[in-house]
Design a protein around this motif. Structure first.
Motif, PDB file in Angstrom:
ATOM      1  N   GLY A   1      40.170  34.657  29.744  1.00  0.00           N
ATOM      2  CA  GLY A   1      39.716  33.635  30.669  1.00  0.00           C
ATOM      3  C   GLY A   1      38.350  33.955  31.253  1.00  0.00           C
ATOM      4  O   GLY A   1      37.642  34.852  30.805  1.00  0.00           O
TER       5      GLY A   1
ATOM      6  N   TYR B   1      39.627  30.915  43.045  1.00  0.00           N
ATOM      7  CA  TYR B   1      40.536  30.137  42.188  1.00  0.00           C
ATOM      8  C   TYR B   1      39.793  28.971  41.529  1.00  0.00           C
ATOM      9  O   TYR B   1      39.969  28.712  40.338  1.00  0.00           O
TER      10      TYR B   1
ATOM     11  N   VAL C   1      44.498  35.657  40.968  1.00  0.00           N
ATOM     12  CA  VAL C   1      43.376  36.481  40.516  1.00  0.00           C
ATOM     13  C   VAL C   1      43.729  37.959  40.637  1.00  0.00           C
ATOM     14  O   VAL C   1      44.593  38.340  41.416  1.00  0.00           O
TER      15      VAL C   1
ATOM     16  N   ILE D   1      37.168  30.365  38.832  1.00  0.00           N
ATOM     17  CA  ILE D   1      37.779  30.990  37.664  1.00  0.00           C
ATOM     18  C   ILE D   1      38.745  30.028  36.972  1.00  0.00           C
ATOM     19  O   ILE D   1      39.138  30.237  35.839  1.00  0.00           O
ATOM     20  N   GLU D   2      39.116  28.965  37.684  1.00  0.00           N
ATOM     21  CA  GLU D   2      40.042  27.958  37.159  1.00  0.00           C
ATOM     22  C   GLU D   2      41.410  28.576  36.891  1.00  0.00           C
ATOM     23  O   GLU D   2      41.939  28.528  35.780  1.00  0.00           O
ATOM     24  N   CYS D   3      41.975  29.172  37.946  1.00  0.00           N
ATOM     25  CA  CYS D   3      43.271  29.829  37.795  1.00  0.00           C
ATOM     26  C   CYS D   3      44.074  29.707  39.088  1.00  0.00           C
ATOM     27  O   CYS D   3      43.584  29.210  40.094  1.00  0.00           O
ATOM     28  N   ARG D   4      45.324  30.207  39.031  1.00  0.00           N
ATOM     29  CA  ARG D   4      46.222  30.163  40.189  1.00  0.00           C
ATOM     30  C   ARG D   4      46.331  31.500  40.898  1.00  0.00           C
ATOM     31  O   ARG D   4      46.659  31.568  42.078  1.00  0.00           O
TER      32      ARG D   4
ATOM     33  N   ASP E   1      41.411  36.061  35.890  1.00  0.00           N
ATOM     34  CA  ASP E   1      42.667  35.323  35.934  1.00  0.00           C
ATOM     35  C   ASP E   1      43.798  36.319  35.683  1.00  0.00           C
ATOM     36  O   ASP E   1      43.926  36.867  34.589  1.00  0.00           O
ATOM     37  N   GLU E   2      44.604  36.568  36.696  1.00  0.00           N
ATOM     38  CA  GLU E   2      45.664  37.565  36.583  1.00  0.00           C
ATOM     39  C   GLU E   2      46.670  37.214  35.483  1.00  0.00           C
ATOM     40  O   GLU E   2      47.259  38.090  34.860  1.00  0.00           O
ATOM     41  N   GLU E   3      46.848  35.927  35.233  1.00  0.00           N
ATOM     42  CA  GLU E   3      47.805  35.487  34.221  1.00  0.00           C
ATOM     43  C   GLU E   3      47.141  35.144  32.892  1.00  0.00           C
ATOM     44  O   GLU E   3      47.779  34.614  31.994  1.00  0.00           O
ATOM     45  N   GLY E   4      45.861  35.447  32.753  1.00  0.00           N
ATOM     46  CA  GLY E   4      45.104  35.046  31.567  1.00  0.00           C
ATOM     47  C   GLY E   4      45.677  35.534  30.259  1.00  0.00           C
ATOM     48  O   GLY E   4      45.631  34.840  29.243  1.00  0.00           O
TER      49      GLY E   4
ATOM     50  N   SER F   1      44.983  31.594  27.970  1.00  0.00           N
ATOM     51  CA  SER F   1      43.526  31.654  28.140  1.00  0.00           C
ATOM     52  C   SER F   1      42.905  32.377  26.943  1.00  0.00           C
ATOM     53  O   SER F   1      43.519  33.265  26.352  1.00  0.00           O
TER      54      SER F   1
END
Length: 147
Positions: A111, A36, A44, A39-42, A64-67, A72
């Protein structure tokens, strides 16, 4: 209290052309927390590809799963490296990457992408194989040179 520390060497490709070898560190937290941070995310997601040099070596690409939905930036460089490793992009240049994304928009990732090895014995993330680092740097250099 015992401190548990673990390190894993990986390759980080940013949407803006940064290709950096990084070391993920854990200290009393999980490797997931280290992912996290890097990758700078919440959340993955993990894609598994093959190493370019060894058909039996898996390479995990952490994304990033939400990228795609969180704003992103598209990561054409990492997308090209992934497609090349999967054999879906035999010739790497800006034109072939654009064609690939046009045919299959799901091949475009967003992302930061983190490439790491996979230890089949333990099921854990592992150091990235050197041939993958070399291949990724070559693909990115070709794309940036031809752009």
């Amino acid at each position: 209290m015992t401190t548990t520390t673990r390190t894993v060497n990986a390759l980080r490709i940013s949407p803006f052309g940064g290709v950096d070898e990084v070391t993920l560190h854990t200290e009393n937290d999980s490797m997931l927390a280290a992912l996290y941070r890097s990758i700078e995310c919440r959340t993955v997601e993990c894609m598994t590809t093959r190493s370019t040099g060894d058909i039996d070596t898996h390479v995990d690409v952490w994304l990033d799963e939400e990228g795609r939905i969180n704003g992103s930036s598209p990561n054409f460089l990492a997308s090209a490296v992934i497609a090349s490793q999967m054999g879906r992009l035999p010739v790497v240049n800006p034109h072939t990457v654009t064609e690939m994304v046009g045919r299959d928009p799901g091949m475009l990732h967003y992302g930061v992408a983190l490439f790491a090895g996979f230890d089949a014995r333990t099921g854990d993330i592992a150091d990235i194989p050197e041939d993958v680092v070399d291949h990724a740097r070559s693909v990115v250099a070709d794309l940036l040179h031809d752009a």
